[in-house]
Design a protein around this motif. Structure first.
Motif, PDB file in Angstrom:
ATOM      1  N   ASP A 154      -9.370  -8.810  -1.021  1.00 31.68           N
ATOM      2  CA  ASP A 154      -8.898  -7.511  -0.561  1.00 31.68           C
ATOM      3  C   ASP A 154      -7.452  -7.612  -0.115  1.00 31.68           C
ATOM      4  O   ASP A 154      -6.933  -8.683   0.178  1.00 31.68           O
ATOM      5  N   TRP A 155      -6.786  -6.457  -0.061  1.00 30.20           N
ATOM      6  CA  TRP A 155      -5.369  -6.396   0.292  1.00 30.20           C
ATOM      7  C   TRP A 155      -5.137  -5.191   1.191  1.00 30.20           C
ATOM      8  O   TRP A 155      -5.693  -4.121   0.964  1.00 30.20           O
ATOM      9  N   ASN A 156      -4.321  -5.384   2.222  1.00 33.50           N
ATOM     10  CA  ASN A 156      -4.073  -4.342   3.208  1.00 33.50           C
ATOM     11  C   ASN A 156      -2.939  -3.418   2.789  1.00 33.50           C
ATOM     12  O   ASN A 156      -2.044  -3.797   2.041  1.00 33.50           O
ATOM     13  N   GLU A 157      -2.961  -2.196   3.333  1.00 34.03           N
ATOM     14  CA  GLU A 157      -1.918  -1.227   3.030  1.00 34.03           C
ATOM     15  C   GLU A 157      -0.641  -1.489   3.825  1.00 34.03           C
ATOM     16  O   GLU A 157       0.459  -1.153   3.377  1.00 34.03           O
ATOM     17  N   LEU A 158      -0.755  -2.084   4.994  1.00 39.83           N
ATOM     18  CA  LEU A 158       0.397  -2.275   5.863  1.00 39.83           C
ATOM     19  C   LEU A 158       0.956  -3.685   5.729  1.00 39.83           C
ATOM     20  O   LEU A 158       0.237  -4.616   5.344  1.00 39.83           O
ATOM     21  N   PRO A 159       2.227  -3.884   6.040  1.00 38.11           N
ATOM     22  CA  PRO A 159       2.749  -5.248   6.137  1.00 38.11           C
ATOM     23  C   PRO A 159       1.929  -6.063   7.133  1.00 38.11           C
ATOM     24  O   PRO A 159       1.412  -5.538   8.119  1.00 38.11           O
ATOM     25  N   TYR A 160       1.818  -7.357   6.885  1.00 43.68           N
ATOM     26  CA  TYR A 160       0.891  -8.165   7.670  1.00 43.68           C
ATOM     27  C   TYR A 160       1.231  -8.191   9.150  1.00 43.68           C
ATOM     28  O   TYR A 160       0.335  -8.262   9.991  1.00 43.68           O
ATOM     29  N   LYS A 161       2.506  -8.121   9.509  1.00 44.26           N
ATOM     30  CA  LYS A 161       2.858  -8.131  10.925  1.00 44.26           C
ATOM     31  C   LYS A 161       2.412  -6.837  11.608  1.00 44.26           C
ATOM     32  O   LYS A 161       2.004  -6.858  12.781  1.00 44.26           O
ATOM     33  N   ASP A 162       2.469  -5.721  10.896  1.00 40.47           N
ATOM     34  CA  ASP A 162       1.973  -4.467  11.465  1.00 40.47           C
ATOM     35  C   ASP A 162       0.466  -4.512  11.635  1.00 40.47           C
ATOM     36  O   ASP A 162      -0.078  -4.073  12.660  1.00 40.47           O
ATOM     37  N   ARG A 178      -8.051  -1.789   1.433  1.00 43.81           N
ATOM     38  CA  ARG A 178      -8.471  -0.701   0.551  1.00 43.81           C
ATOM     39  C   ARG A 178      -8.383  -1.075  -0.918  1.00 43.81           C
ATOM     40  O   ARG A 178      -8.767  -0.304  -1.775  1.00 43.81           O
ATOM     41  N   TYR A 179      -7.843  -2.262  -1.196  1.00 43.62           N
ATOM     42  CA  TYR A 179      -7.624  -2.659  -2.581  1.00 43.62           C
ATOM     43  C   TYR A 179      -8.168  -4.060  -2.803  1.00 43.62           C
ATOM     44  O   TYR A 179      -8.219  -4.866  -1.873  1.00 43.62           O
ATOM     45  N   ILE A 180      -8.532  -4.353  -4.040  1.00 42.49           N
ATOM     46  CA  ILE A 180      -8.906  -5.708  -4.423  1.00 42.49           C
ATOM     47  C   ILE A 180      -7.947  -6.163  -5.515  1.00 42.49           C
ATOM     48  O   ILE A 180      -7.775  -5.488  -6.532  1.00 42.49           O
ATOM     49  N   LEU A 181      -7.283  -7.291  -5.276  1.00 41.18           N
ATOM     50  CA  LEU A 181      -6.361  -7.879  -6.237  1.00 41.18           C
ATOM     51  C   LEU A 181      -7.039  -9.022  -6.969  1.00 41.18           C
ATOM     52  O   LEU A 181      -7.864  -9.748  -6.396  1.00 41.18           O
ATOM     53  N   ILE A 182      -6.679  -9.204  -8.225  1.00 43.27           N
ATOM     54  CA  ILE A 182      -7.125 -10.350  -9.011  1.00 43.27           C
ATOM     55  C   ILE A 182      -5.882 -11.135  -9.409  1.00 43.27           C
ATOM     56  O   ILE A 182      -5.020 -10.629 -10.134  1.00 43.27           O
ATOM     57  N   ASN A 183      -5.769 -12.347  -8.900  1.00 46.90           N
ATOM     58  CA  ASN A 183      -4.579 -13.183  -9.082  1.00 46.90           C
ATOM     59  C   ASN A 183      -3.303 -12.445  -8.681  1.00 46.90           C
ATOM     60  O   ASN A 183      -2.272 -12.516  -9.356  1.00 46.90           O
ATOM     61  N   PRO A 280     -16.290   4.511   1.817  1.00 44.15           N
ATOM     62  CA  PRO A 280     -15.689   5.105   0.622  1.00 44.15           C
ATOM     63  C   PRO A 280     -14.192   4.845   0.579  1.00 44.15           C
ATOM     64  O   PRO A 280     -13.564   4.477   1.580  1.00 44.15           O
ATOM     65  N   GLY A 281     -13.624   5.012  -0.596  1.00 49.54           N
ATOM     66  CA  GLY A 281     -12.183   4.909  -0.743  1.00 49.54           C
ATOM     67  C   GLY A 281     -11.673   3.521  -1.052  1.00 49.54           C
ATOM     68  O   GLY A 281     -10.458   3.313  -1.125  1.00 49.54           O
ATOM     69  N   LEU A 282     -12.567   2.550  -1.256  1.00 52.87           N
ATOM     70  CA  LEU A 282     -12.138   1.215  -1.629  1.00 52.87           C
ATOM     71  C   LEU A 282     -11.883   1.151  -3.132  1.00 52.87           C
ATOM     72  O   LEU A 282     -12.634   1.713  -3.921  1.00 52.87           O
ATOM     73  N   ASN A 283     -10.839   0.460  -3.524  1.00 53.99           N
ATOM     74  CA  ASN A 283     -10.460   0.362  -4.927  1.00 53.99           C
ATOM     75  C   ASN A 283     -10.955  -0.939  -5.532  1.00 53.99           C
ATOM     76  O   ASN A 283     -10.782  -2.013  -4.941  1.00 53.99           O
ATOM     77  N   ASP A 284     -11.568  -0.851  -6.712  1.00 56.99           N
ATOM     78  CA  ASP A 284     -12.069  -2.033  -7.396  1.00 56.99           C
ATOM     79  C   ASP A 284     -10.916  -2.880  -7.917  1.00 56.99           C
ATOM     80  O   ASP A 284      -9.797  -2.403  -8.151  1.00 56.99           O
ATOM     81  N   GLY A 285     -11.196  -4.158  -8.112  1.00 61.55           N
ATOM     82  CA  GLY A 285     -10.280  -5.017  -8.845  1.00 61.55           C
ATOM     83  C   GLY A 285     -10.745  -5.093 -10.284  1.00 61.55           C
ATOM     84  O   GLY A 285     -11.915  -5.392 -10.545  1.00 61.55           O
ATOM     85  N   VAL A 286      -9.857  -4.793 -11.218  1.00 61.53           N
ATOM     86  CA  VAL A 286     -10.228  -4.785 -12.634  1.00 61.53           C
ATOM     87  C   VAL A 286      -9.180  -5.551 -13.433  1.00 61.53           C
ATOM     88  O   VAL A 286      -7.989  -5.207 -13.416  1.00 61.53           O
ATOM     89  N   ALA A 287      -9.599  -6.603 -14.118  1.00 62.87           N
ATOM     90  CA  ALA A 287      -8.754  -7.362 -15.035  1.00 62.87           C
ATOM     91  C   ALA A 287      -9.312  -7.173 -16.447  1.00 62.87           C
ATOM     92  O   ALA A 287     -10.270  -6.419 -16.662  1.00 62.87           O
ATOM     93  N   VAL A 288      -8.724  -7.882 -17.414  1.00 62.10           N
ATOM     94  CA  VAL A 288      -9.119  -7.723 -18.812  1.00 62.10           C
ATOM     95  C   VAL A 288      -9.410  -9.083 -19.426  1.00 62.10           C
ATOM     96  O   VAL A 288      -8.638 -10.044 -19.243  1.00 62.10           O
TER      97      VAL A 288
END
Length: 567
Positions: A154-162, A178-183, A280-288
């Protein structure tokens, strides 16, 4: 820079030079925020080793704050000096460098590294770490055409210090993942992110995916459209090979799966979706997954997974992950040689994880005690002053909950070469995940509600998998065994970043009075000193700190409320 110097046929020295920096141009979610890179890479470079190799990593800290790197799942045999957490190492100051030196002794498997302090993992700085089999040890599956590392989180919307300020503030706020990153990349065909990850395969070939959850709080379910996976390894253990349509991966965990590119030449979705959460509102991580001769893009709906709140599916899958008892791993003798069928338990820890208020601020606790990080690493204090002034051993309630919540720096003693049973009880309303540096867990049981001694009748003592990170379900418990044969000061922590940052951790000191360096390595020649041992006023500071800890000891005995101890 990477140099191999031969040590016969058994091991090599690997030399790495890392520049750790902040980059504002990567924009994983198209929002201005700093990303921690290593040599300009996000995720960081692969550390590719073979059993018994010695790794030297010269880390240059180009951040504006101190930095520590830890090696998630690497057991640091006899050498907790290189563990890279606040209890064992002084941090690398801004503009400074320090060289880690550790051996991946008697290990194989899939792991990752990350920055361990200052909430920095929320900004990146992580990367893959492989430990391959020696040539003389057979791998219990065919050699794949290629191996891929998938660091998913998962990845945050705000800078890590905030985010760091928010979670440590007077009104606790969950990290806004709110997001999931892949690599480190965004989702396929999404309106956010810096492109998507793509893996190229050839039809008919076998491939290995090394999957790690490098996120801060969310479990995810992983799957590949139209392809089955075969589970083969988790965090240094070969597992019984089971066929899966999807796999739950909890925070801090790593797995290896095999799959065959046995579909028509096309592109297929690789998906990681949040699980065991109903927000709700979480975004999937999708690669190919891209077939080499494909002219077709991935299309249609994403492959369905289990219901995100289907706890039975997740628990049953966890119970089905068993140790392969007949294969060797780092050693030629079968894993099953080291079984727990008839072990004698020397210690029992029952650890309740919850959250409490301290002087108007939220903290996470273990048995109603929230860990307070001192400026002096525990291992350094142990070596230079027998722990005096920084911690006192054996005052932490390892099997009971204090009536009043307190903060303090506590260390529990582990019996060297004794077996310990640890029960993790999750009193949170969300998934938790626990990790012990220096050792592997034998995961013997899961259950709902409260644990009691009668719960042992449900344990799997025949072939429990061994791993370094284990999930604990809300209002549930997880039971593990560990053999404490590795002397040192070892961190036992929640892998959820917010929990760890706000006090859900402790240290276990496994002590051997024999000063033989073959049993535990001496401190490195480049030992950093900080805290109480960085100035000439050490004696005075130690005396003051000792008085504070005497007060803490009295509080634990009387169950009175303790004021905050800032050391």
């Amino acid at each position: 820079m990477l140099v191999f110097l031969s040590f016969g046929t058994d091991a090599a020295d690997i030399f790495l030079e890392w520049n750790v920096s902040l980059d504002w141009n990567i924009k994983p979610i198209t929002i201005d925020q700093p990303v921690i890179t290593i040599n300009g890479m996000f995720p960081g470079p692969l550390i590719n080793t073979t059993t018994n190799d010695v790794v030297h990593v010269n880390v240059f800290n180009n951040l504006d704050e101190p930095l520590l790197m830890t090696w998630n799942g690497i057991q640091q045999r006899l050498n907790s000096w290189q563990d890279g957490v606040s209890g064992t190492n002084c941090p690398i100051g801004p503009g400074k460098n320090w060289t880690y030196e550790f051996q991946v002794k008697d290990q194989i498997g899939s792991f990752f590294y990350f920055p361990s302090i200052n909430f920095q993992r929320a900004a990146g700085g992580f990367g893959p770490l492989r430990v391959n089999n020696r040539n003389v040890i057979l791998v219990p599956f065919p050699k794949p055409q290629e191996e891929f590392d998938l660091l998913i989180g998962d990845w945050n919307e705000l800078p890590y210090k905030d985010t760091r300020k928010l979670v440590g503030g007077p009104s606790i706020q969950r990290a806004r993942a709110r997001y999931i990153l892949i690599n480190g990349k965004g989702s396929y065909n999404s309106s956010w992110g810096n492109g998507h990850e793509s893996i190229q395969v050839e039809q008919g070939k076998l491939y290995r995916l090394r999957i790690s959850n490098v996120g801060t709080e969310l479990s995810f379910n992983f799957r590949i459209q139209s392809h089955e996976m075969v589970l083969v390894e988790t965090e240094g253990s070969y597992t019984n090979q089971i066929v899966l349509d999807s796999l739950d991966v909890h925070v801090g965990q790593s797995y290896s799966v095999l799959f065959t590119a046995n579909q028509q030449d096309s592109d297929y979705y690789i998906v990681a979706t949040p699980t065991q959460i109903n927000t709700p509102g979480l975004n999937d991580g999708v690669a190919v997954l891209h077939y080499a001769n494909s002219n077709s893009q991935a299309s249609g709906p994403l492959p369905p997974g289990p219901n995100s709140m289907d706890r039975n599916f997740s628990v049953n899958q966890a119970k089905s992950i068993r140790w392969n008892m007949t294969t060797g791993a780092a050693r030629p003798n079968p894993q099953g040689t080291f079984n727990v069928t008839n072990v004698t338990i020397s210690q029992n820890f029952v650890l309740h994880a919850s959250e409490m208020m301290f002087n108007g601020t939220h903290n996470f606790t273990v048995n109603n005690v929230s860990y307070l990080t001192p400026s002096t690493p525990l291992k350094l204090a142990d070596f230079l002053a027998n722990g005096s002034g920084v911690y006192q051993p054996d005052i932490f309630p390892v099997d009971s909950i204090l009536q009043e919540a307190v903060q303090g720096t506590f260390v529990a003693s582990g019996i060297h070469k004794g077996w310990i049973e640890i029960i993790f009880k999750n009193d949170h309303s969300f998934m938790d995940s626990w990790h012990l540096d220096g050792f592997g867990f034998y995961v013997v049981g899961f259950g709902d509600g409260d644990w009691s001694p009668s719960s042992r009748s449900s344990y799997n003592l025949l072939d429990p998998v061994v791993r370094s990170t284990v999930q604990v379900y809300p209002d549930g418990w997880t039971a593990v065994y560990a053999f404490l044969d590795n002397p040192g000061m070892w961190n036992l922590r929640s892998q959820r970043l917010q929990n760890w940052y706000l006090g859900e951790e402790m240290y276990i000191r496994v002590f051997d009075p024999d000063n033989n360096t073959a049993k535990e390595r001496p401190p490195p020649d480049n030992l950093l000193r900080c805290g109480l041992f960085s100035s000439s006023s050490t004696r005075v500071l130690v005396s003051m700190a000792s008085l504070l800890f005497l007060a803490f000891n009295l509080v634990l005995q009387t169950n009175q409320e303790l004021p905050l101890l800032f050391l």
